[in-house]
Design a protein around this motif. Structure first.
Motif, mmCIF file in Angstrom:
data_model
loop_
_atom_site.group_PDB
_atom_site.id
_atom_site.type_symbol
_atom_site.label_atom_id
_atom_site.label_comp_id
_atom_site.label_asym_id
_atom_site.label_seq_id
_atom_site.Cartn_x
_atom_site.Cartn_y
_atom_site.Cartn_z
ATOM 1 N N GLU A 29 2.784 132.121 -43.648
ATOM 2 C CA GLU A 29 1.360 131.779 -43.465
ATOM 3 C C GLU A 29 0.744 131.056 -44.660
ATOM 4 O O GLU A 29 -0.370 130.529 -44.558
ATOM 5 C CB GLU A 29 0.541 133.065 -43.247
ATOM 6 N N SER A 30 1.426 131.082 -45.782
ATOM 7 C CA SER A 30 0.825 130.504 -46.991
ATOM 8 C C SER A 30 1.365 129.097 -47.245
ATOM 9 O O SER A 30 2.317 128.901 -47.994
ATOM 10 C CB SER A 30 1.091 131.408 -48.198
ATOM 11 N N PHE A 31 0.742 128.135 -46.566
ATOM 12 C CA PHE A 31 1.170 126.737 -46.663
ATOM 13 C C PHE A 31 -0.058 125.851 -46.813
ATOM 14 O O PHE A 31 -1.189 126.313 -46.633
ATOM 15 C CB PHE A 31 1.969 126.332 -45.411
ATOM 16 N N ALA A 32 0.191 124.581 -47.132
ATOM 17 C CA ALA A 32 -0.922 123.641 -47.279
ATOM 18 C C ALA A 32 -0.885 122.601 -46.163
ATOM 19 O O ALA A 32 0.190 122.306 -45.612
ATOM 20 C CB ALA A 32 -0.842 122.952 -48.633
ATOM 21 N N GLU A 33 -2.062 122.070 -45.861
ATOM 22 C CA GLU A 33 -2.202 121.143 -44.731
ATOM 23 C C GLU A 33 -3.220 120.076 -45.110
ATOM 24 O O GLU A 33 -4.209 120.378 -45.785
ATOM 25 C CB GLU A 33 -2.734 121.976 -43.567
ATOM 26 N N SER A 34 -2.993 118.860 -44.642
ATOM 27 C CA SER A 34 -3.927 117.777 -44.906
ATOM 28 C C SER A 34 -5.158 117.936 -44.009
ATOM 29 O O SER A 34 -5.030 118.238 -42.829
ATOM 30 C CB SER A 34 -3.233 116.449 -44.599
ATOM 31 N N PHE A 35 -6.376 117.760 -44.586
ATOM 32 C CA PHE A 35 -7.564 117.763 -43.711
ATOM 33 C C PHE A 35 -8.239 116.396 -43.681
ATOM 34 O O PHE A 35 -9.177 116.169 -42.920
ATOM 35 C CB PHE A 35 -8.551 118.877 -44.078
ATOM 36 N N ALA A 36 -7.772 115.458 -44.518
ATOM 37 C CA ALA A 36 -8.258 114.068 -44.450
ATOM 38 C C ALA A 36 -7.179 113.168 -45.071
ATOM 39 O O ALA A 36 -6.564 113.541 -46.074
ATOM 40 C CB ALA A 36 -9.573 113.912 -45.190
ATOM 41 N N PRO A 37 -6.937 112.003 -44.467
ATOM 42 C CA PRO A 37 -5.895 111.113 -44.989
ATOM 43 C C PRO A 37 -6.338 110.455 -46.299
ATOM 44 O O PRO A 37 -7.535 110.457 -46.622
ATOM 45 C CB PRO A 37 -5.742 110.062 -43.885
ATOM 46 N N PRO A 38 -5.400 109.851 -47.057
ATOM 47 C CA PRO A 38 -5.745 109.262 -48.359
ATOM 48 C C PRO A 38 -6.884 108.239 -48.271
ATOM 49 O O PRO A 38 -7.718 108.152 -49.165
ATOM 50 C CB PRO A 38 -4.452 108.573 -48.808
ATOM 51 N N GLY A 39 -6.936 107.476 -47.176
ATOM 52 C CA GLY A 39 -7.942 106.418 -47.053
ATOM 53 C C GLY A 39 -9.320 106.923 -46.669
ATOM 54 O O GLY A 39 -10.277 106.143 -46.568
ATOM 55 N N HIS A 40 -9.466 108.237 -46.460
ATOM 56 C CA HIS A 40 -10.733 108.782 -45.964
ATOM 57 C C HIS A 40 -11.916 108.502 -46.895
ATOM 58 O O HIS A 40 -13.028 108.208 -46.448
ATOM 59 C CB HIS A 40 -10.585 110.289 -45.753
ATOM 60 N N TRP A 41 -11.667 108.622 -48.211
ATOM 61 C CA TRP A 41 -12.788 108.503 -49.162
ATOM 62 C C TRP A 41 -12.275 107.814 -50.412
ATOM 63 O O TRP A 41 -11.255 108.229 -50.973
ATOM 64 C CB TRP A 41 -13.329 109.891 -49.503
ATOM 65 N N ASP A 42 -12.988 106.782 -50.865
ATOM 66 C CA ASP A 42 -12.583 106.017 -52.044
ATOM 67 C C ASP A 42 -12.999 106.702 -53.330
ATOM 68 O O ASP A 42 -13.900 106.232 -54.035
ATOM 69 C CB ASP A 42 -13.215 104.624 -51.984
ATOM 70 N N ILE A 43 -12.353 107.825 -53.641
ATOM 71 C CA ILE A 43 -12.619 108.421 -54.949
ATOM 72 C C ILE A 43 -11.326 108.364 -55.762
ATOM 73 O O ILE A 43 -10.220 108.355 -55.189
ATOM 74 C CB ILE A 43 -13.176 109.864 -54.887
ATOM 75 N N VAL A 44 -11.467 108.297 -57.067
ATOM 76 C CA VAL A 44 -10.288 108.201 -57.930
ATOM 77 C C VAL A 44 -10.399 109.227 -59.065
ATOM 78 O O VAL A 44 -11.490 109.689 -59.403
ATOM 79 C CB VAL A 44 -10.105 106.784 -58.535
ATOM 80 N N ASP A 45 -9.244 109.562 -59.598
ATOM 81 C CA ASP A 45 -9.168 110.479 -60.736
ATOM 82 C C ASP A 45 -8.942 109.628 -61.990
ATOM 83 O O ASP A 45 -7.916 108.958 -62.113
ATOM 84 C CB ASP A 45 -7.982 111.442 -60.518
ATOM 85 N N VAL A 46 -9.923 109.595 -62.878
ATOM 86 C CA VAL A 46 -9.772 108.885 -64.153
ATOM 87 C C VAL A 46 -9.477 109.966 -65.205
ATOM 88 O O VAL A 46 -10.347 110.782 -65.516
ATOM 89 C CB VAL A 46 -11.046 108.086 -64.519
ATOM 90 N N ILE A 47 -8.233 109.978 -65.656
ATOM 91 C CA ILE A 47 -7.778 111.094 -66.507
ATOM 92 C C ILE A 47 -7.915 110.708 -67.981
ATOM 93 O O ILE A 47 -7.327 109.722 -68.430
ATOM 94 C CB ILE A 47 -6.309 111.447 -66.200
ATOM 95 N N ALA A 48 -8.701 111.495 -68.707
ATOM 96 C CA ALA A 48 -8.860 111.266 -70.149
ATOM 97 C C ALA A 48 -7.917 112.219 -70.873
ATOM 98 O O ALA A 48 -8.073 113.438 -70.797
ATOM 99 C CB ALA A 48 -10.304 111.530 -70.567
#
Ligand code: DP6
Length: 329
Positions: A163-182
């Motif tokens: 029961e302990s698994f992960a699932e996608s709830f929105a595809p990569p193209g759903h929202w244009d946000i990015v991670d800018v890593i400092a």
């Protein structure tokens, strides 16, 4: 001697918006709370697994070098779990590399165990559902369960292994946000995080953090689905702050922040007040993940690069699922 059966897989690391910290069941790595994340495009671990019929010893080549230390022992323990659960016999040769350097501000255990799971299962000639793969990857590293599905992902706590698994709830193209890593330049040796999950319950704050997690997760998921940056920013920063409050009040205390970390957090809040769509989240280290609207990413990247104490800045959008790759291509 028969030929070994091989397969190669790639998986992205992920950044959690609602954090996993502490287990309800350490043996099965059932998390104390459900978590949410986004896979990081452009960054990946690529792993080839070859199963040999002969009962030889397993071996690991990591970024081109044979490894017999701590990384090997972790992989070996995981291979034993796979042999036991999937009835695989024989020994494995594992060859793995990351296309991002160590110290790039990104933990590699999620992408490593996700790629290892997919490659090992496929090389054994088995075809498992995404759920089953995600649950298996969890046994190697909790956050690896979230690097199996694509895009924006939720990892359910579950009561059992299955029961302990992960699932996608929105595809990569759903929202244009990015991670800018400092990446915070540091001469300090980073605090070991391995024991962190075990010590989470020694903090008086962990119970409160866990109790509020479902509500924060619901707010975060709804903000992502409706692309509401303001709501998203508030809950992502609050969740990260709560996890670090638990870390700092655990016994022994875990302090991951360095002076530049706090300085960037302050800047991010100012930039948001000035109208940029940006917020921060931090994992078990001093680096700051600035999550921002793609349109604001260049400005955020430049502003971060100009700050002292930051050695490197990297940008990653939302990435896809773990995949098999044909190395002959
Ligand atoms: C702070 O998944 O790295 O990044 O299961 O021991 O490998 P193990 O832990 P891991 O923990 C991730 C902790 C975190 C928060 C998160 O990614 O949710």
């Amino acid at each position: 001697m028969s030929e070994p059966h091989s397969a190669t897989a790639r998986a992205h690391p992920n950044i959690a918006f609602i954090k996993y910290w502490g287990n309800a069941n350490d043996n099965l790595r059932l998390p104390a709370n459900a978590s949410l994340s986004m896979n990081l495009e452009g960054l990946y671990t690529q792993t080839t697994v070859s199963w040999f019929d002969r009962p030889d010893a397993d071996s690991l080549i990591l970024n081109g070098q044979p490894d017999t230390g701590a990384a090997f022992r972790r992989v070996f323990n995981f291979l034993n779990l796979l042999r036991e659960r999937l009835n695989i016999t024989g020994s494995a040769r594992v060859e793995s590399f990351n296309n991002f350097p160590m110290g790039a501000g990104i933990a590699s255990s999620a992408s490593s165990f996700a790629a290892l799971t997919l490659a090992a299962v496929s090389a054994a000639g088995l075809q498992l559902s995404e759920r089953a793969l995600s649950a298996l990857a969890r046994l190697g590293s909790g956050s690896a369960s979230r690097s199996i599905p694509a895009g924006f992902v939720e990892w359910f706590t579950g009561q059992t292994h299955e029961e302990s698994f992960a699932e996608s709830f929105a595809p990569p193209g759903h929202w244009d946000i990015v991670d800018v890593i400092a990446v915070v330049s540091s001469e300090h040796k980073s605090v070991i995080s391995q024991e962190g999950h075990h010590s989470a319950n020694t903090s008086d704050l962990q119970a409160a953090r866990v109790a509020g997690a479902p509500e924060r997760l619901a707010i975060c998921k709804s903000a992502i689905l409706s692309r509401d940056f303001e709501q998203f920013a508030e809950v992502v920063e609050r969740d990260s702050n709560l996890m670090h409050a638990v870390m700092m009040t655990s016994r022994p205390p875990l302090f991951y922040w360095l002076p530049p970390t706090l300085m960037v957090m302050e800047q991010v809040r100012r930039w948001r007040a000035d109208g940029l769509k940006v917020c921060y989240t931090l994992d078990a280290g001093p680096n700051i993940h600035c999550i921002c609207a793609k349109d604001d990413a260049d400005q955020v990247r430049q502003a971060l690069s100009a700050l002292s104490g930051i050695s490197e800045v990297r940008v990653a959008g939302a990435g896809g699922a773990a995949v098999l790759v044909d190395v002959n291509d």
